[in-house]
Design an enzyme around this catalytic site. Structure first.
Site, PDB file in Angstrom:
ATOM      1  N   LYS A 153      42.214  48.311  46.328  1.00 28.67           N
ATOM      2  CA  LYS A 153      41.967  46.873  46.242  1.00 28.67           C
ATOM      3  C   LYS A 153      41.292  46.407  47.516  1.00 28.67           C
ATOM      4  O   LYS A 153      41.572  46.919  48.612  1.00 28.67           O
ATOM      5  CB  LYS A 153      43.292  46.107  46.080  1.00 28.67           C
TER       6      LYS A 153
ATOM      7  N   GLY B 267      43.497  30.314  32.918  1.00 25.86           N
ATOM      8  CA  GLY B 267      42.199  30.834  33.317  1.00 25.86           C
ATOM      9  C   GLY B 267      41.579  31.608  32.174  1.00 25.86           C
ATOM     10  O   GLY B 267      41.986  31.457  31.013  1.00 25.86           O
TER      11      GLY B 267
END
Length: 342
Positions: A76, A179
């Protein structure tokens, strides 16, 4: 914060003062293949918070790839959003140059706060990036739809485990966060006959869900306590913590957010309280499945076929939990760790 307490292969602190880039790349495990995981850009209260986020997310990506049968490890990147940064293209050019020095150990893509255009800028400096223009990840809302589809399948598997039937008809599902993924999840749930309850920090999103799906709106601070069959967290992580666990009004927690458990022990506490938890990295794997299939030369149809396996994977996790008398979160971790050791 003791950095050495975390399990990871590599932790890089990146800085380019000329453009104001300050970022962290965490590579958790590359035993199964290159570390794959998106780049998020957001404000962090401290550097320590950013490191903790990167490391936890990277581990989640490792486990997500492992239980999903993907030939990738977990990584990440997080960019610390700060005042005074240069235009975005310069930030992502600089990030791309840093990623290139890793020579393929880490492959980045879209995450919270980043977009296709950002990945296009990264692509100018390195080939180790996904979700660029023309890719499946950039094809409209395909990745969001597949992530939501996987969560939808996970909700069905969870309902089967609790009620003996995977029917969503007339089941009350409280979706926190509207979202791209949360909204698409509402679409799947509505088509299957669910009674939707929704909350989001943006009142316009709530109104749209109410208009489009007949969803019942709730204030963000009230959604956790809403009596329902399924609570589906689809916003930021850490939502299951010491403060919130006692407020939950659901039988099942199954959502798209990453790192829903603030700490490992919260999965055990959910289990003891009789609430079924669908481990997040099992049911929200649709996005990384799409990316993996595309990197290996597959198309959208093949990606959907692989996402449909999430139902079987989650069912397998529940069976391990039942057979060994442990929580689903512990069962998922054990499954991932066994795969990584073999």
């Amino acid at each position: 914060m003791d950095l050495w307490q975390h399990q990871y292969e590599q932790l890089l602190f990146l800085q380019d003062r000329s453009v104001g880039l300050k970022a962290i790349i965490a590579i958790h495990n590359t035993k199964l293949g290159p570390a794959l995981g998106g780049c998020r850009m957001r404000h962090y209260a401290s550097d320590e918070e950013a490191v903790a986020d990167a490391v936890r997310l990277a581990q989640g990506m490792t486990y997500k790839s492992a239980v999903s049968g993907l030939p990738y490890g977990g990584g990440k990147a997080v960019i610390l959003s700060m005042p005074g940064q240069s235009p975005r293209e310069q930030i992502f050019w600089a990030l791309g140059r840093h990623i290139q020095t890793l020579q393929g150990r880490y492959i980045t893509g879209i995450d919270l706060g980043t977009a296709v255009t950002d990945m296009d800028w990264v692509r100018l400096e390195t080939p180790y990036v996904t979700d660029t223009t023309g890719s499946l990840g950039a094809a409209g809302d395909f990745t969001a739809r597949m992530t939501a589809y996987g969560v939808f399948l996970g909700i069905r598997a969870s309902l089967k485990r609790v009620y003996g039937s995977d029917s969503i008809q007339n089941k009350a599902v409280a979706v926190q966060g509207l979202g791209k993924v949360g909204y698409q999840l509402c679409r799947y749930l509505k088509r299957a006959g669910a009674r939707l309850i929704v909350a989001d920090m943006d009142p316009l999103r709530v109104k749209k869900a109410a208009d489009d799906f007949g969803a019942s709106p709730r204030r963000p601070q009230d959604i956790l306590a809403e009596p329902c069959d399924v609570f589906s967290p689809c916003a930021l992580g850490g939502i299951l913590n010491d403060f919130t666990l006692g407020r939950l009004g659901c039988r099942i927690v199954a959502g798209a957010a990453n790192n829903q458990l603030a700490e490992v022990r919260h999965g055990e506490e959910l289990h003891r309280s009789g609430i079924l938890y669908a481990p997040d990295y099992v049911i929200n794997a649709g996005g990384i499945i799409v990316t993996s299939v595309e990197l290996l030369g597959g198309d959208a149809a093949l990606a959907r076929q692989h996402v449909e396996k999430i139902n079987d994977t989650l069912t397998h996790v529940f069976r391990i939990a039942d057979a060994e008398g442990i929580s689903p979160s512990a069962a998922a971790d054990r499954l991932a760790e066994v795969i990584l050791k073999n």
